[in-house]
Structure formats: structure tokens, C-alpha cells
Scaffold this active site. Structure first.
Site, PDB file in Angstrom:
ATOM      1  N   TYR A  95       0.839  -1.196   0.000  1.00  0.00           N
ATOM      2  CA  TYR A  95       0.000   0.000   0.000  1.00  0.00           C
ATOM      3  C   TYR A  95       0.876   1.249   0.000  1.00  0.00           C
ATOM      4  CZ  TYR A  95      -3.754  -3.247   1.133  1.00  0.00           C
ATOM      5  OH  TYR A  95      -4.649  -4.293   1.105  1.00  0.00           O
ATOM      6  N   ASN A 118     -12.627  -0.076  -4.471  1.00  0.00           N
ATOM      7  CA  ASN A 118     -12.380  -0.201  -5.906  1.00  0.00           C
ATOM      8  C   ASN A 118     -13.663  -0.679  -6.595  1.00  0.00           C
ATOM      9  OD1 ASN A 118     -11.517  -0.844  -8.493  1.00  0.00           O
ATOM     10  ND2 ASN A 118     -10.004  -2.352  -7.841  1.00  0.00           N
ATOM     11  N   CYS A 126      -6.663  -4.559  -7.873  1.00  0.00           N
ATOM     12  CA  CYS A 126      -6.352  -4.333  -6.458  1.00  0.00           C
ATOM     13  C   CYS A 126      -5.789  -5.582  -5.788  1.00  0.00           C
ATOM     14  CB  CYS A 126      -7.575  -3.819  -5.717  1.00  0.00           C
ATOM     15  SG  CYS A 126      -9.048  -4.828  -5.881  1.00  0.00           S
ATOM     16  N   HIS A 127      -5.958  -6.749  -6.403  1.00  0.00           N
ATOM     17  CA  HIS A 127      -5.367  -7.972  -5.832  1.00  0.00           C
ATOM     18  C   HIS A 127      -3.846  -7.912  -5.849  1.00  0.00           C
ATOM     19  CE1 HIS A 127      -5.862  -8.741 -10.168  1.00  0.00           C
ATOM     20  NE2 HIS A 127      -4.748  -9.452 -10.052  1.00  0.00           N
ATOM     21  N   GLU A 154      -1.570 -14.631 -12.696  1.00  0.00           N
ATOM     22  CA  GLU A 154      -0.540 -13.750 -13.237  1.00  0.00           C
ATOM     23  C   GLU A 154       0.857 -14.309 -12.955  1.00  0.00           C
ATOM     24  OE1 GLU A 154      -1.202  -9.765 -11.822  1.00  0.00           O
ATOM     25  OE2 GLU A 154      -3.251  -9.735 -12.561  1.00  0.00           O
TER      26      GLU A 154
END
Length: 173
Positions: A95, A118, A126-127, A154
Site C-alpha cells: 500500500y 475499488n 487491487c489484488h 498472473e
């Protein structure tokens, strides 16, 4: 008024709303509108649905090209979400790092609040944002496991070390 559409994915039923400018919200089926019936989706929305569906099925793709409509969001939240949207698949950030990237060093807590609000998770990834001392929260799909699963799509994992999780960057495999 926003248009609405719901569709099935491997991770559950997704609901979208959009305006002429872009996608406005993405959520789970608990709040899902009925699927559009008699009218066809605009081609760009149909392509966005297909890209999201393929992404969640294990064929990760770049979702940054999907148009979004962030009009009306507070300036700070919009800046953070736009900054996050420029990140690459497989990257993770704390963050605090995202706060610095958005030009607001020291605003890690405010970034956390922006992630919690979000409107377009997955499309605005946001993950990829984790706490400095652990994985952080994740409300879409209701669990930390879902966050880990999205990161795995990913080719990124969170390494658990006791109570904390350390972000690992893309695996070269």
C-alpha cells in the site's frame, strides 16, 4: 443510467455496469442484475466480458485496455486507481509503494481505503496490492484465497512466513 449485464466465470457470476465512457462497476452475483436479454451488448462490452472470462479461466491477458468510467470518484481515489491500472501483470506492491507511485507518500492507509472501495476489481487489479506485513484484505470473491488465485493467474504468489506474507514477483517459467 448505467447498463447492466451478468455473466458466468470459473470464479463465479460477475455483474458489470457501464456507461458510454466505460465500465463503471464489477461485482459478484449476490448483487448481480439480470443478464441483458433482448438487446445485444455494445461490441466493446462484449469484448471486455470475453477478456475477463478468459482471464479468470487461466488465460491471463492485459485488461488495462478495457475502457473504464471513474467519473465522480474522489480525486485521490481516482488517482490511486489510475496509477494501479498502469502496473504490469504479475507485479505486486505494498500500500505504501502504491501511495508513493501515486504521488502521495505516507498515504498507505488511504490507499488501503481506495482498494477497499475499488469499483472495478480485476480490471483495476487491487489484488496486486499487499500489506507490508501480510497479504492485506480482499473482499471480491470473499477471501484471501481468491486474492492468491488471482495472483497465481498472473504467475505470482504470496510466500507465507508465519503471520506475514511476502510478495514474490513474476516467476520465470
Amino acid at each position: 443510467m448505467d447498463n447492466e449485464f451478468a455473466f458466468e466465470t470459473r470464479m463465479g457470476r460477475i455483474a458489470l455496469t457501464w456507461t458510454e465512457a466505460g465500465l463503471r462497476t464489477l461485482g459478484l452475483s449476490g448483487d448481480a442484475p439480470a443478464a441483458c436479454s433482448s438487446r445485444a451488448l455494445p461490441p466493446w462490452v462484449g469484448e471486455a466480458v470475453d477478456r475477463i472470462r478468459r482471464h479468470l479461466a487461466g488465460e491471463p491477458g492485459d485488461l488495462a485496455g478495457i475502457p473504464v468510467d471513474l467519473e465522480g470518484l474522489p480525486p485521490f481515489r481516482r488517482k490511486v486507481l489510475e496509477t494501479l491500472r498502469t502496473t504490469r501483470s504479475g507485479e505486486t506492491f505494498t500500500y505504501g509503494q502504491l501511495a508513493r507511485m501515486a504521488g502521495t507518500p505516507g498515504a498507505a492507509r488511504a490507499v488501503g481505503q481506495a482498494m477497499a472501495r475499488n469499483p472495478l476489481p480485476i480490471v483495476i487489479p487491487c489484488h496486486r496490492v499487499v500489506a507490508a506485513d501480510g497479504p492485506g484484505g480482499f473482499s471480491l470473491f470473499g477471501s484471501l484465497e481468491a486474492k492468491e488465485r488471482l495472483l497465481a493467474l498472473e504467475h505470482t504468489t504470496l510466500r507465507h512466513t508465519g503471520e506475514a506474507c511476502t510478495p514474490l514477483f513474476p516467476m520465470n517459467s
